[in-house]
Design a protein around this motif. Structure first.
Motif, PDB file in Angstrom:
ATOM      1  N   LYS A 135      62.881  68.112  41.079  1.00 13.95           N
ATOM      2  CA  LYS A 135      61.461  68.207  41.444  1.00 13.95           C
ATOM      3  C   LYS A 135      60.942  69.610  41.164  1.00 13.95           C
ATOM      4  O   LYS A 135      59.845  69.778  40.634  1.00 13.95           O
ATOM      5  CB  LYS A 135      61.300  67.845  42.926  1.00 13.95           C
ATOM      6  N   GLN A 136      61.740  70.617  41.495  1.00  7.78           N
ATOM      7  CA  GLN A 136      61.333  72.004  41.271  1.00  7.78           C
ATOM      8  C   GLN A 136      61.118  72.270  39.781  1.00  7.78           C
ATOM      9  O   GLN A 136      60.133  72.903  39.382  1.00  7.78           O
ATOM     10  CB  GLN A 136      62.392  72.939  41.851  1.00  7.78           C
ATOM     11  N   VAL A 137      62.020  71.770  38.946  1.00  9.52           N
ATOM     12  CA  VAL A 137      61.894  71.952  37.493  1.00  9.52           C
ATOM     13  C   VAL A 137      60.644  71.249  36.983  1.00  9.52           C
ATOM     14  O   VAL A 137      59.881  71.808  36.178  1.00  9.52           O
ATOM     15  CB  VAL A 137      63.157  71.432  36.760  1.00  9.52           C
ATOM     16  N   VAL A 138      60.397  70.031  37.448  1.00 12.00           N
ATOM     17  CA  VAL A 138      59.221  69.274  37.006  1.00 12.00           C
ATOM     18  C   VAL A 138      57.942  70.003  37.410  1.00 12.00           C
ATOM     19  O   VAL A 138      56.998  70.107  36.612  1.00 12.00           O
ATOM     20  CB  VAL A 138      59.256  67.834  37.567  1.00 12.00           C
ATOM     21  N   VAL A 139      57.898  70.539  38.610  1.00 12.80           N
ATOM     22  CA  VAL A 139      56.712  71.264  39.071  1.00 12.80           C
ATOM     23  C   VAL A 139      56.490  72.517  38.217  1.00 12.80           C
ATOM     24  O   VAL A 139      55.358  72.821  37.837  1.00 12.80           O
ATOM     25  CB  VAL A 139      56.832  71.618  40.571  1.00 12.80           C
ATOM     26  N   GLU A 140      57.567  73.219  37.881  1.00 12.09           N
ATOM     27  CA  GLU A 140      57.429  74.412  37.043  1.00 12.09           C
ATOM     28  C   GLU A 140      56.885  74.051  35.658  1.00 12.09           C
ATOM     29  O   GLU A 140      55.997  74.726  35.143  1.00 12.09           O
ATOM     30  CB  GLU A 140      58.780  75.126  36.912  1.00 12.09           C
ATOM     31  N   VAL A 141      57.414  72.990  35.064  1.00 13.28           N
ATOM     32  CA  VAL A 141      56.933  72.555  33.741  1.00 13.28           C
ATOM     33  C   VAL A 141      55.485  72.096  33.843  1.00 13.28           C
ATOM     34  O   VAL A 141      54.664  72.400  32.974  1.00 13.28           O
ATOM     35  CB  VAL A 141      57.836  71.435  33.165  1.00 13.28           C
ATOM     36  N   LEU A 142      55.157  71.395  34.906  1.00 11.56           N
ATOM     37  CA  LEU A 142      53.787  70.923  35.116  1.00 11.56           C
ATOM     38  C   LEU A 142      52.824  72.102  35.229  1.00 11.56           C
ATOM     39  O   LEU A 142      51.759  72.111  34.585  1.00 11.56           O
ATOM     40  CB  LEU A 142      53.752  70.073  36.390  1.00 11.56           C
ATOM     41  N   GLN A 143      53.193  73.117  35.991  1.00  6.02           N
ATOM     42  CA  GLN A 143      52.339  74.307  36.117  1.00  6.02           C
ATOM     43  C   GLN A 143      52.192  75.019  34.782  1.00  6.02           C
ATOM     44  O   GLN A 143      51.097  75.469  34.435  1.00  6.02           O
ATOM     45  CB  GLN A 143      52.910  75.255  37.173  1.00  6.02           C
ATOM     46  N   MET A 144      53.286  75.118  34.033  1.00  5.37           N
ATOM     47  CA  MET A 144      53.236  75.764  32.722  1.00  5.37           C
ATOM     48  C   MET A 144      52.284  75.012  31.791  1.00  5.37           C
ATOM     49  O   MET A 144      51.462  75.616  31.111  1.00  5.37           O
ATOM     50  CB  MET A 144      54.645  75.813  32.119  1.00  5.37           C
ATOM     51  N   LYS A 145      52.360  73.687  31.785  1.00  5.88           N
ATOM     52  CA  LYS A 145      51.501  72.880  30.910  1.00  5.88           C
ATOM     53  C   LYS A 145      50.039  73.014  31.315  1.00  5.88           C
ATOM     54  O   LYS A 145      49.157  73.089  30.445  1.00  5.88           O
ATOM     55  CB  LYS A 145      51.930  71.415  30.943  1.00  5.88           C
ATOM     56  N   VAL A 146      49.770  73.040  32.613  1.00  7.44           N
ATOM     57  CA  VAL A 146      48.392  73.190  33.085  1.00  7.44           C
ATOM     58  C   VAL A 146      47.845  74.552  32.671  1.00  7.44           C
ATOM     59  O   VAL A 146      46.709  74.670  32.190  1.00  7.44           O
ATOM     60  CB  VAL A 146      48.301  72.994  34.616  1.00  7.44           C
ATOM     61  N   GLN A 147      48.657  75.605  32.791  1.00  7.47           N
ATOM     62  CA  GLN A 147      48.222  76.941  32.382  1.00  7.47           C
ATOM     63  C   GLN A 147      47.967  76.988  30.874  1.00  7.47           C
ATOM     64  O   GLN A 147      46.990  77.595  30.426  1.00  7.47           O
ATOM     65  CB  GLN A 147      49.262  77.991  32.780  1.00  7.47           C
ATOM     66  N   GLN A 148      48.843  76.343  30.101  1.00  8.02           N
ATOM     67  CA  GLN A 148      48.648  76.299  28.654  1.00  8.02           C
ATOM     68  C   GLN A 148      47.355  75.567  28.300  1.00  8.02           C
ATOM     69  O   GLN A 148      46.599  76.003  27.430  1.00  8.02           O
ATOM     70  CB  GLN A 148      49.825  75.600  27.956  1.00  8.02           C
ATOM     71  N   GLN A 149      47.103  74.476  28.998  1.00  6.19           N
ATOM     72  CA  GLN A 149      45.904  73.697  28.728  1.00  6.19           C
ATOM     73  C   GLN A 149      44.654  74.506  29.095  1.00  6.19           C
ATOM     74  O   GLN A 149      43.676  74.515  28.352  1.00  6.19           O
ATOM     75  CB  GLN A 149      45.940  72.391  29.516  1.00  6.19           C
ATOM     76  N   LEU A 150      44.699  75.204  30.225  1.00  5.00           N
ATOM     77  CA  LEU A 150      43.560  76.042  30.624  1.00  5.00           C
ATOM     78  C   LEU A 150      43.339  77.176  29.629  1.00  5.00           C
ATOM     79  O   LEU A 150      42.198  77.485  29.268  1.00  5.00           O
ATOM     80  CB  LEU A 150      43.772  76.607  32.028  1.00  5.00           C
ATOM     81  N   ALA A 151      44.433  77.778  29.171  1.00 10.12           N
ATOM     82  CA  ALA A 151      44.311  78.869  28.207  1.00 10.12           C
ATOM     83  C   ALA A 151      43.724  78.370  26.892  1.00 10.12           C
ATOM     84  O   ALA A 151      42.869  79.050  26.288  1.00 10.12           O
ATOM     85  CB  ALA A 151      45.685  79.503  27.960  1.00 10.12           C
ATOM     86  N   SER A 152      44.143  77.198  26.446  1.00  8.87           N
ATOM     87  CA  SER A 152      43.600  76.664  25.193  1.00  8.87           C
ATOM     88  C   SER A 152      42.144  76.279  25.348  1.00  8.87           C
ATOM     89  O   SER A 152      41.344  76.447  24.424  1.00  8.87           O
ATOM     90  CB  SER A 152      44.432  75.472  24.699  1.00  8.87           C
ATOM     91  N   GLN A 153      41.738  75.793  26.525  1.00 10.98           N
ATOM     92  CA  GLN A 153      40.330  75.458  26.763  1.00 10.98           C
ATOM     93  C   GLN A 153      39.472  76.723  26.812  1.00 10.98           C
ATOM     94  O   GLN A 153      38.367  76.752  26.287  1.00 10.98           O
ATOM     95  CB  GLN A 153      40.186  74.675  28.065  1.00 10.98           C
ATOM     96  N   GLN A 154      40.000  77.774  27.456  1.00 10.63           N
ATOM     97  CA  GLN A 154      39.252  79.030  27.520  1.00 10.63           C
ATOM     98  C   GLN A 154      39.140  79.647  26.146  1.00 10.63           C
ATOM     99  O   GLN A 154      38.118  80.203  25.782  1.00 10.63           O
ATOM    100  CB  GLN A 154      39.928  80.000  28.498  1.00 10.63           C
TER     101      GLN A 154
END
Length: 163
Positions: A135-154
């Protein structure tokens, strides 16, 4: 996807999963963690009851014959009584079956049950810990993907504003 040759299980690189599937995996892991935690808690409660029963049976001895005791009618209601038979105790062995046993045998029965439940708990704890780690690994990957998506949108938004 790489196939594991030993058991037919498949390993998936979770960094390649889209956000929706990562969220679904996270929710599934939450449910599994809750299930294992509840199971562990129920086993602990059962083990505690066997320990308490073993302690109570150890007090049934010839020197206590005739003494006043509290008899449980429910988990929270007791009535006074007298200990008249110290040679046998009535043991609930499950599914509505009761057996008369000498106190020493009853103590052995409860000790065996306590030991069995302890072994089951030892098997369950590593599974629960593994689910927490996953679960911890999945949450870390999920946060990383969300940050990447936000960075690409910005980045896309900033490029559109300068044109």
């Amino acid at each position: 996807m790489a196939s594991n040759k030993s058991g037919g299980a498949q390993q998936i690189d979770i960094t390649q999963l889209p956000l929706a599937q990562l969220n679904q995996l996270s929710q599934q892991l939450d449910q599994e963690i809750e299930f294992f935690a509840n199971s562990l808690n129920q086993l602990k409660m059962a083990q505690t009851k066997f320990v308490e029963s073993e302690e109570c049976v150890s007090r049934v001895s010839p020197e206590n014959k005739g003494k006043e005791i509290l008899v449980p009618l429910t988990s929270s209601m007791y009535v006074p009584g007298h200990l008249s038979d110290v040679d046998t105790v009535l043991v609930d062995i499950g599914t509505g079956y009761y057996v008369d046993m000498p106190p020493a045998k009853a103590k052995e029965y409860f000790a065996r049950k306590e030991e069995f439940i302890g072994k089951q708990m030892e098997k369950l704890q590593p599974l629960l810990q593994e689910k927490y780690r996953t679960k911890q690994v999945v949450v870390e990957v999920l946060q990383m993907k969300v940050q990447q998506q936000l960075a690409s949108q910005q980045g896309a938004g900033g490029a559109a504003a300068t044109s």
